[in-house]
Design a protein around this motif. Structure first.
Motif, PDB file in Angstrom:
ATOM      1  N   VAL A   1       0.868  -1.393   0.014  1.00 17.54           N
ATOM      2  CA  VAL A   1       0.045   0.118  -0.110  1.00 17.54           C
ATOM      3  C   VAL A   1       0.768   1.008  -0.004  1.00 17.54           C
ATOM      4  O   VAL A   1       1.691   1.437   1.028  1.00 17.54           O
ATOM      5  CB  VAL A   1      -1.053  -0.094   1.221  1.00 17.54           C
ATOM      6  N   ILE A   2       0.810   2.120  -1.103  1.00 25.76           N
ATOM      7  CA  ILE A   2       1.679   3.337  -1.227  1.00 25.76           C
ATOM      8  C   ILE A   2       0.885   4.484  -1.453  1.00 25.76           C
ATOM      9  O   ILE A   2      -0.092   4.474  -2.246  1.00 25.76           O
ATOM     10  CB  ILE A   2       2.774   2.706  -2.147  1.00 25.76           C
ATOM     11  N   LEU A   3       1.329   5.633  -0.642  1.00 27.82           N
ATOM     12  CA  LEU A   3       0.684   6.678  -0.757  1.00 27.82           C
ATOM     13  C   LEU A   3       1.643   7.741  -1.338  1.00 27.82           C
ATOM     14  O   LEU A   3       2.780   7.812  -0.835  1.00 27.82           O
ATOM     15  CB  LEU A   3      -0.011   7.342   0.436  1.00 27.82           C
ATOM     16  N   GLU A   4       1.399   8.388  -2.550  1.00 23.65           N
ATOM     17  CA  GLU A   4       2.344   9.440  -2.944  1.00 23.65           C
ATOM     18  C   GLU A   4       1.608  10.933  -3.096  1.00 23.65           C
ATOM     19  O   GLU A   4       0.462  11.026  -3.635  1.00 23.65           O
ATOM     20  CB  GLU A   4       2.762   8.972  -4.328  1.00 23.65           C
ATOM     21  N   SER A   5       2.388  11.811  -2.458  1.00 27.32           N
ATOM     22  CA  SER A   5       1.715  13.221  -2.884  1.00 27.32           C
ATOM     23  C   SER A   5       2.448  13.895  -3.748  1.00 27.32           C
ATOM     24  O   SER A   5       3.503  13.699  -4.235  1.00 27.32           O
ATOM     25  CB  SER A   5       2.013  13.995  -1.231  1.00 27.32           C
ATOM     26  N   ASN A   6       1.651  14.914  -4.296  1.00 26.24           N
ATOM     27  CA  ASN A   6       2.265  15.892  -5.303  1.00 26.24           C
ATOM     28  C   ASN A   6       2.926  17.079  -4.753  1.00 26.24           C
ATOM     29  O   ASN A   6       3.368  17.838  -5.534  1.00 26.24           O
ATOM     30  CB  ASN A   6       1.206  16.437  -6.450  1.00 26.24           C
TER      31      ASN A   6
ATOM     32  N   ALA B   1       4.374   7.102  -9.750  1.00 28.08           N
ATOM     33  CA  ALA B   1       3.229   6.689 -11.098  1.00 28.08           C
ATOM     34  C   ALA B   1       4.238   6.767 -12.167  1.00 28.08           C
ATOM     35  O   ALA B   1       3.780   5.978 -13.011  1.00 28.08           O
ATOM     36  CB  ALA B   1       2.295   7.871 -10.609  1.00 28.08           C
ATOM     37  N   ARG B   2       5.210   7.781 -12.178  1.00 29.05           N
ATOM     38  CA  ARG B   2       6.029   7.959 -13.562  1.00 29.05           C
ATOM     39  C   ARG B   2       6.690   6.448 -13.749  1.00 29.05           C
ATOM     40  O   ARG B   2       6.682   5.985 -14.885  1.00 29.05           O
ATOM     41  CB  ARG B   2       6.947   9.055 -13.546  1.00 29.05           C
ATOM     42  N   ASP B   3       7.341   5.773 -12.752  1.00 29.99           N
ATOM     43  CA  ASP B   3       8.072   4.763 -13.078  1.00 29.99           C
ATOM     44  C   ASP B   3       7.603   3.418 -12.711  1.00 29.99           C
ATOM     45  O   ASP B   3       8.181   2.325 -12.630  1.00 29.99           O
ATOM     46  CB  ASP B   3       9.443   5.012 -12.140  1.00 29.99           C
ATOM     47  N   ARG B   4       6.285   3.382 -12.420  1.00 28.44           N
ATOM     48  CA  ARG B   4       5.657   2.401 -11.966  1.00 28.44           C
ATOM     49  C   ARG B   4       5.501   1.193 -12.764  1.00 28.44           C
ATOM     50  O   ARG B   4       6.054  -0.316 -12.539  1.00 28.44           O
ATOM     51  CB  ARG B   4       4.138   2.487 -11.442  1.00 28.44           C
ATOM     52  N   ALA B   5       5.413   1.313 -14.071  1.00 28.97           N
ATOM     53  CA  ALA B   5       5.466   0.208 -14.950  1.00 28.97           C
ATOM     54  C   ALA B   5       6.692  -0.359 -15.362  1.00 28.97           C
ATOM     55  O   ALA B   5       7.172  -1.529 -15.245  1.00 28.97           O
ATOM     56  CB  ALA B   5       4.583   0.405 -16.382  1.00 28.97           C
ATOM     57  N   ALA B   6       7.873   0.402 -15.424  1.00 34.36           N
ATOM     58  CA  ALA B   6       8.937   0.307 -15.811  1.00 34.36           C
ATOM     59  C   ALA B   6       9.864  -0.479 -14.734  1.00 34.36           C
ATOM     60  O   ALA B   6      10.577  -1.445 -15.032  1.00 34.36           O
ATOM     61  CB  ALA B   6       9.573   1.408 -16.177  1.00 34.36           C
ATOM     62  N   ARG B   7       9.747  -0.067 -13.463  1.00 34.21           N
ATOM     63  CA  ARG B   7      10.372  -0.497 -12.341  1.00 34.21           C
ATOM     64  C   ARG B   7       9.883  -1.436 -11.364  1.00 34.21           C
ATOM     65  O   ARG B   7      10.294  -2.275 -10.647  1.00 34.21           O
ATOM     66  CB  ARG B   7      11.026   0.411 -11.567  1.00 34.21           C
ATOM     67  N   PHE B   8       8.334  -1.248 -11.386  1.00 32.93           N
ATOM     68  CA  PHE B   8       7.663  -1.996 -10.439  1.00 32.93           C
ATOM     69  C   PHE B   8       6.609  -3.101 -10.848  1.00 32.93           C
ATOM     70  O   PHE B   8       5.734  -3.440 -10.252  1.00 32.93           O
ATOM     71  CB  PHE B   8       7.023  -1.168  -9.455  1.00 32.93           C
TER      72      PHE B   8
ATOM     73  N   ALA C   1      -1.246  -1.421  -4.442  1.00 32.38           N
ATOM     74  CA  ALA C   1      -2.296  -0.614  -4.116  1.00 32.38           C
ATOM     75  C   ALA C   1      -1.789   0.847  -4.091  1.00 32.38           C
ATOM     76  O   ALA C   1      -1.119   1.222  -3.001  1.00 32.38           O
ATOM     77  CB  ALA C   1      -2.993  -0.656  -2.907  1.00 32.38           C
ATOM     78  N   TYR C   2      -1.950   1.597  -4.908  1.00 30.44           N
ATOM     79  CA  TYR C   2      -1.349   3.185  -5.086  1.00 30.44           C
ATOM     80  C   TYR C   2      -2.576   4.299  -5.021  1.00 30.44           C
ATOM     81  O   TYR C   2      -3.706   4.030  -5.538  1.00 30.44           O
ATOM     82  CB  TYR C   2      -0.676   3.270  -6.564  1.00 30.44           C
ATOM     83  N   SER C   3      -2.165   5.252  -4.240  1.00 34.22           N
ATOM     84  CA  SER C   3      -3.123   6.283  -4.440  1.00 34.22           C
ATOM     85  C   SER C   3      -2.264   7.581  -4.483  1.00 34.22           C
ATOM     86  O   SER C   3      -1.348   7.804  -3.732  1.00 34.22           O
ATOM     87  CB  SER C   3      -4.154   6.327  -3.224  1.00 34.22           C
ATOM     88  N   ALA C   4      -2.725   8.535  -5.274  1.00 24.45           N
ATOM     89  CA  ALA C   4      -1.889   9.990  -5.168  1.00 24.45           C
ATOM     90  C   ALA C   4      -2.792  11.105  -4.244  1.00 24.45           C
ATOM     91  O   ALA C   4      -4.037  11.159  -4.280  1.00 24.45           O
ATOM     92  CB  ALA C   4      -2.036  10.591  -6.753  1.00 24.45           C
ATOM     93  N   PHE C   5      -2.010  11.554  -3.389  1.00 20.50           N
ATOM     94  CA  PHE C   5      -2.538  12.529  -2.573  1.00 20.50           C
ATOM     95  C   PHE C   5      -2.359  13.897  -2.950  1.00 20.50           C
ATOM     96  O   PHE C   5      -0.954  14.398  -3.308  1.00 20.50           O
ATOM     97  CB  PHE C   5      -1.755  12.273  -1.170  1.00 20.50           C
ATOM     98  N   SER C   6      -3.345  14.648  -2.741  1.00 22.54           N
ATOM     99  CA  SER C   6      -3.164  16.129  -3.324  1.00 22.54           C
ATOM    100  C   SER C   6      -2.734  16.988  -2.141  1.00 22.54           C
ATOM    101  O   SER C   6      -3.411  17.155  -1.219  1.00 22.54           O
ATOM    102  CB  SER C   6      -4.626  16.636  -3.777  1.00 22.54           C
ATOM    103  N   GLY C   7      -1.609  17.360  -2.031  1.00 18.20           N
ATOM    104  CA  GLY C   7      -1.198  18.194  -1.144  1.00 18.20           C
ATOM    105  C   GLY C   7      -1.353  19.774  -1.211  1.00 18.20           C
ATOM    106  O   GLY C   7      -2.165  20.093  -2.004  1.00 18.20           O
TER     107      GLY C   7
END
Length: 375
Positions: A125-130, A143-150, A158-164
């Motif tokens: 479970v990974i949360l990433e903010s902008n 999100a940018r490297d998700r397909a290539a590296r992970f 399970a990924y979610s982007a957080f609006s900071g």
């Protein structure tokens, strides 16, 4: 009647007249006032944090000591035997494991972490903010490297982007408030992903990596404490610079309805030698700047030259402190022992297996690899 003579009056007057300071003494006093005192004030202003940390053993007291659980492990020893050595018993079925992190820009360490834990984790479970914790806009690196590296772990992510919130001159962004907001969002994510009572939850930063054998032990053994911290081997800049075993904030929980995602002390129990904490272990010098200005302790950047890339590179190879700070210790003995540069190590034993399997890719994390790419 005797009338005082002029000479007598002059003598009496001179007796009470103010004395003039000798020129040498006057010059010395002026030098102290004009030069020495301002220099002392300037030194205290610029080194106040250092002075405060040096006298920390005087004004601060250490936290209550942990109860340390011994940790038994060797290759080719059965899980049943390892559980027994710890005073636990073997389960019929392994627990589900959820690994939850708030991600910033530690792509290399996240890849090593996911490779290390993949066989044992049910859900990453990974949360990433902008934005950074300090309110600086940043790309969504994962999100940018998700397909290539992970891609290897896609079935478990399970990924979610957080609006900071962006900080501005008119609006100071308290980093600890935004950090707390993201931890609450991570709590909600975990529930959406179906975590349930009895599952294991790893609470740690991206660069705090539990070892695979630690998670296998906790996954398969009955009788483990419901909450325990993990003692991690503490490294700075790479695995070439081992600091100590002081990293304790990572924790593992047997999940229940009251479990809340935090990064603070939650119990007195800690499992010894349970993984690695590699702080500021970045491939590129610019990534150091991103973290220095974006994490919760960004106030440690007291001068603009702290962010100079040449300075950062020199500090990495010397094993010095990025923020020109003294060690955070509670005794003068420990403080003095840890002052100065971190001694180099040429050992690459007991490190994450994926790191050594891909040694050329991660050369910067191994002994002799202190030079970094600028960007």
């Amino acid at each position: 009647m005797i009338i005082p003579t002029t000479t007598a009056m002059a003598g009496r007057s001179s007796r009470f007249s103010p004395r003039r300071l000798p020129p040498r003494l006057l010059f010395s006093l002026l030098f102290v006032v004009v030069v020495v005192l301002p220099l002392c004030a300037y030194g205290i202003f610029n080194n106040g944090q250092k002075i405060s940390y040096f006298f920390r053993p005087v004004w601060d007291t250490p936290p209550h000591p942990f109860t340390r659980l011994p940790h038994y492990y060797a290759e080719n020893v059965s899980t049943r035997q390892l559980c027994s050595l710890h005073g636990w018993s073997l389960r019929e079925h392994p627990r589900r494991v959820f690994d939850a992190v708030i991600f910033s820009n530690e792509l290399d360490l996240l890849e090593i972490r996911y490779r290390e834990l993949y066989p044992y984790v049910t859900k990453f479970v990974i949360l990433e903010s902008n934005t950074t914790f300090t309110g600086i806009s940043k790309p969504l690196y994962f999100a940018r490297d998700r397909a290539a590296r992970f891609g290897f772990a896609e079935d478990k992510i399970a990924y979610s982007a957080f609006s900071g919130r962006i900080a501005s001159r008119d609006h100071y962004q308290d980093p600890f408030v935004l950090e707390a907001d993201q931890r609450r969002a991570l709590n909600a994510m975990l529930k959406r992903e179906g975590i349930s009572n009895g599952d294991l939850l790893i609470m740690s930063d991206t660069d705090e990596i539990p070892s695979s054998h630690t998670m296998r032990l906790l996954q398969w053994c009955d009788g483990i404490p419901p909450v325990m911290h993990l003692e991690l081997r503490n490294y700075m800049y790479s695995f070439e610079f081992p600091v100590d075993y002081s990293s304790w904030r990572a924790s593992v929980h047997v999940y229940d309805s009251g479990t809340q995602y935090r990064h603070s002390r939650q119990t007195d129990v800690i499992l010894s030698d349970a993984g690695w904490h590699c702080s500021f272990c970045f491939r590129k010098l610019q990534d150091f700047v991103i973290k220095m200005t974006g994490y919760s302790h960004a106030d440690r950047v007291r001068r603009t030259d702290f962010l100079n890339l040449e300075r950062i590179q020199k500090i990495i190879c010397n094993g010095d402190d990025l923020f020109d700070m003294l060690p955070e210790e509670y005794t003068f003995k420990e403080l003095i022992k840890k002052m100065g540069s971190i001694p180099r190590s040429v050992s690459a034993v007991h490190l994450p297996s994926y790191l050594l399997q891909n040694a050329e890719k991660f050369r910067f994390l191994l002994p002799g690899g202190c030079l970094r790419m600028p960007q």
